[in-house]
Design an enzyme around this catalytic site. Structure first.
Site, PDB file in Angstrom:
ATOM      1  N   VAL A   5      -3.922  -1.053  -6.946  1.00 48.83           N
ATOM      2  CA  VAL A   5      -3.094  -0.536  -8.028  1.00 48.83           C
ATOM      3  C   VAL A   5      -2.614   0.872  -7.690  1.00 48.83           C
ATOM      4  O   VAL A   5      -3.238   1.596  -6.916  1.00 48.83           O
ATOM      5  CB  VAL A   5      -3.860  -0.510  -9.370  1.00 48.83           C
ATOM      6  CG1 VAL A   5      -4.299  -1.905  -9.762  1.00 48.83           C
ATOM      7  CG2 VAL A   5      -5.076   0.414  -9.301  1.00 48.83           C
ATOM      8  N   SER A   6      -1.483   1.260  -8.273  1.00 50.15           N
ATOM      9  CA  SER A   6      -0.942   2.610  -8.180  1.00 50.15           C
ATOM     10  C   SER A   6      -0.764   3.015  -6.718  1.00 50.15           C
ATOM     11  O   SER A   6      -0.103   2.310  -5.957  1.00 50.15           O
ATOM     12  CB  SER A   6      -1.851   3.572  -8.950  1.00 50.15           C
ATOM     13  OG  SER A   6      -1.233   4.818  -9.150  1.00 50.15           O
TER      14      SER A   6
END
EC number: 3.1.1.22
Length: 707
Positions: free
Chosen positions: A310-311
């Site tokens: 994620v991110s």
């Protein structure tokens, strides 16, 4: 590549035929059977292997179980000033898991996702502990300066007949356990998980005591650590000793101050983690030749590998897939990825057939824009019911400074704040992100990220204090102070790699009224106004277009972190929340879909899933009043994306097409943390055949997202 049964049968038949041919020709195995030794990658240093029984300690929850992860009582070390490596690991898993997901029951934890929810989505009565082994090592380029942490978890349920592995590169600027909640998906399926801190990390170099973190989070002096330090700052114009004598109590963090621009290598580090994972799998399961040498029995061609996270970790997974020239990665499933497109990509992004105001800008471009405008915009009358809204005199002063610099207009605070909010819309933020500006301002998010990335891209030393910023612990007077020994000792576990974190704050060293002072409370020297350091924000912004040596260094660094858009035909799913106020969809996932089509054309197998009522920080849903009423967990859609990519690779099931998923907020009283319980109806599945009104259209250089 697709690892279907036909492919496996073909490989097996080919191998058998080759073996028969070798025998017929009088060649083949050496007398000791050592034909394919499992050689450790050259970049990997000393490896530590630790087994976990799945009861007192485990891979996913560090022995805490589902209930322990959900508990507000953290597993603090018994002796806070001298925690053990095992205590730091447990504390790090606890902190990092809770930093990625909402661990409240009302938000779906324990019913829709979480350690006790099995790989098929069934809620069990267990605690979700997973037995297995961890392989831990540094990857280094030979200098002893890189020392990127690599970690591979192999559950005892690893299936040698259906071997699989996912990556879980750390999110944000976190340490190696920074995406443990992503690794959960793999561990539940019996897959190995390859983690890396990607050259960032939570534990700092404390310049006062000249102590540094080791690979396991414990600390020692820089001289004692030598090349075994996870991070040790290097001097700039001043020596570290001279700098500390003049500017005491400062801390250096690896992402900001390593002088290596690690982001340019996030893809490489993720690929190295996969290679380390393949070696570790074979170290555990490879056959042993008669001379005692472990063989590489499970070749890469036999292991299904999905790049995920994620991110920033999601961006690293995409970068790895783009850079994968050895066929290490089979598919990609990421959430809210940090994706930087080349400025000349020229992707047209439309919403409801109308071009959006701005799209495809670099992170440094839009985060420095937010750093200028967001504090003022957070005071807009339209946002008075937003989470964490509060009248803030520093932010009001920022509004006036923006007017003075002709960046916004208006004579009243209300008009000025509305103008700042309009400017954010013109810069590419969607209206769905509006309610997030007050809370992101409260946490000093844009400033901390802008400062960290400016230092990283420019390869600045901690002694340079780029744009007059530094990092230090503060007390009630907002001035730099020595960090408490107990806080420093656990920062491997509690930190996030950027301020504010574990009492460490961003410091404005150019506040002439107070001296060095906490950034959000500080005075700009140019106007003697307490406007939360407009001068620093403008300095950071000017580096993007400036011509001096620091600006040129930053611009060079920015040019090294841009994506190519070519995923080489790998099946891929990107999920992103429409409301994301940190990494806006108009600058990241939306244009990347078009960029990928531009690069791959009909060969592209990328689908983009945009989730309504989802934003960047799931952990805030149960922690910040007002989030639970408005937002659904994006993490649940990452789980579904991983399921879809895995099914595609193992059974050939088609990936869902690009679409908007229409979720339903939990509702309830505004700005509370007690919204009604999240139910399946709130978070509908990704559709295999979305309605026309929900379909996202992508063509070469163009993306059209429905309203």
């Amino acid at each position: 590549m697709h690892h279907d049964n036909f492919r496996r049968l073909g490989n097996a038949a080919f191998a058998a035929a080759a073996a028969l041919l070798a025998v017929a020709c009088g060649g083949g195995d050496s007398s000791d059977g050592n034909t394919n030794p499992n050689i450790k990658p050259a970049n990997i240093g000393t490896v530590t292997i630790q087994a976990y029984d799945g009861a007192t300690d485990d891979l996913l929850t560090a022995g805490l179980g589902k209930d322990g992860l959900a508990s507000a009582t953290a597993p603090v070390p018994a002796s806070p000033n001298s925690p053990t490596a095992a205590e730091l690991r447990r504390y790090a898993i606890y902190t990092n898991y809770r930093a990625i997901v909402d661990t409240t029951a009302g938000g779906g934890f324990g019913s829709l996702y979480g350690p006790n929810v099995d790989a098929q989505g069934n809620v069990t009565t267990g605690q979700g502990k997973i037995a297995g082994v961890e392989y831990l090592a540094f990857s280094d380029d030979g200098s002893g300066q890189e020392n990127v942490t690599m970690l591979v978890q192999i559950p005892n349920t690893f299936n040698q007949s259906k071997p699989c592995m996912i990556t879980a590169t750390s999110s944000g600027s976190r340490g190696v356990y920074g995406a443990i909640a992503v690794g959960e998906w793999g561990l539940k399926r019996g897959c190995a998980v390859a983690y890396t801190d990607k050259g960032t990390g939570a534990a700092p170099h404390d310049l006062d005591t000249d102590t540094v973190p080791l690979i396991d989070g414990t600390r020692t002096t820089r001289s004692a650590a030598g090349t075994n330090a996870q991070f040790a700052a290097r001097p700039g114009i001043l020596s570290l000793a001279d700098f500390t004598a003049q500017v005491p109590h400062r801390l250096a963090f690896k992402h900001a101050h390593s002088q290596r621009n690690p982001e340019k290598d996030w893809g490489k580090f993720t690929l190295q983690a996969i290679e380390f994972g393949i070696w570790a799998i074979n170290d555990r399961f490879g056959t042993v030749a008669s001379n005692g040498v472990r063989q590489r029995t499970l070749a890469k061609s036999k292991i299904v590998v999905i790049a995920s996270s994620v991110s920033n970790g999601g961006g690293a997974a995409v970068a790895a897939a783009e850079q994968d020239t050895d066929g290490l990665i089979d598919g990609v499933a990421v959430a809210e990825p940090n994706l930087n497109l080349p400025p000349n990509a020229s992707i047209l992004v439309k919403r409801g057939s109308k071009p959006v105001n701005a799209s495809g800008r670099l992170l440094y471009d839009y985060i420095t824009t937010a750093n200028l405008l967001q504090l003022c915009a957070s005071q807009a009358t339209a946002l008075v019911n937003a989470p964490a809204f509060a009248t803030n005199q520093f932010y009001i002063s920022r509004c006036q400074t923006l007017v003075d610099n002709k960046l916004i207009s208006g004579t009243t605070v209300s008009d000025q704040a509305a103008s700042a909010l309009d400017q954010l819309h013109l810069a590419g933020w969607e209206p769905e992100s509006d309610a997030l500006h007050p809370s992101l301002s409260l946490f000093d998010t844009a400033a901390s990220i802008a400062v960290t990335y400016a230092n990283s891209y420019a390869r600045a030393s901690v002694t340079d204090r780029l744009c007059g910023y530094s990092f230090a612990a503060t007390l009630a007077d907002f001035k730099p102070a020595a960090i408490a020994p107990s806080v420093l000792a656990s920062m491997f576990a509690t930190g996030n790699g950027v301020p504010p974190t574990s009492t460490v704050q961003l410091i404005n060293d150019r506040d002439l009224q107070h001296g060095p002072f906490m950034n959000g409370q500080s005075v700009s020297a140019s106007n003697n106004r307490a406007d939360a350091n407009f001068d620093g924000a403008k300095c950071l912004r000017d580096l993007l277009t400036g011509t001096d040596s620091q600006a040129q260094a930053l611009q060079s660094g920015v040019s090294q972190i841009q994506r190519s858009g070519n995923l080489h035909g790998k099946p891929a799913l990107i999920v992103h929340g429409r409301s994301d106020g940190l990494l806006p969809v108009n600058h990241t996932s939306r244009p990347y879909l078009g960029f990928n089509r531009q690069q791959e054309g009909a060969a592209s197998k990328l689908s983009y899933i945009e989730v309504e009522n989802a934003q960047h920080f799931d952990a805030f849903i149960g922690a910040v009043s007002g989030y639970s009423n408005r937002y659904v967990p994006l993490h649940l859609y990452l789980i579904r994306a991983l399921d879809a990519v895995y099914d595609n690779l193992t059974t050939g099931k088609a990936l869902p097409p690009s679409q908007v998923v229409r979720t339903i907020p939990r509702g309830g009283a505004t700005n509370t943390t007690t919204a009604p319980t999240l139910l399946p109806v709130n978070v509908p599945p990704i559709s295999a055949s979305p309605d026309a009104a929900n379909q996202i259209a992508a063509s070469t250089g163009s993306v059209d997202v429905p309203d």
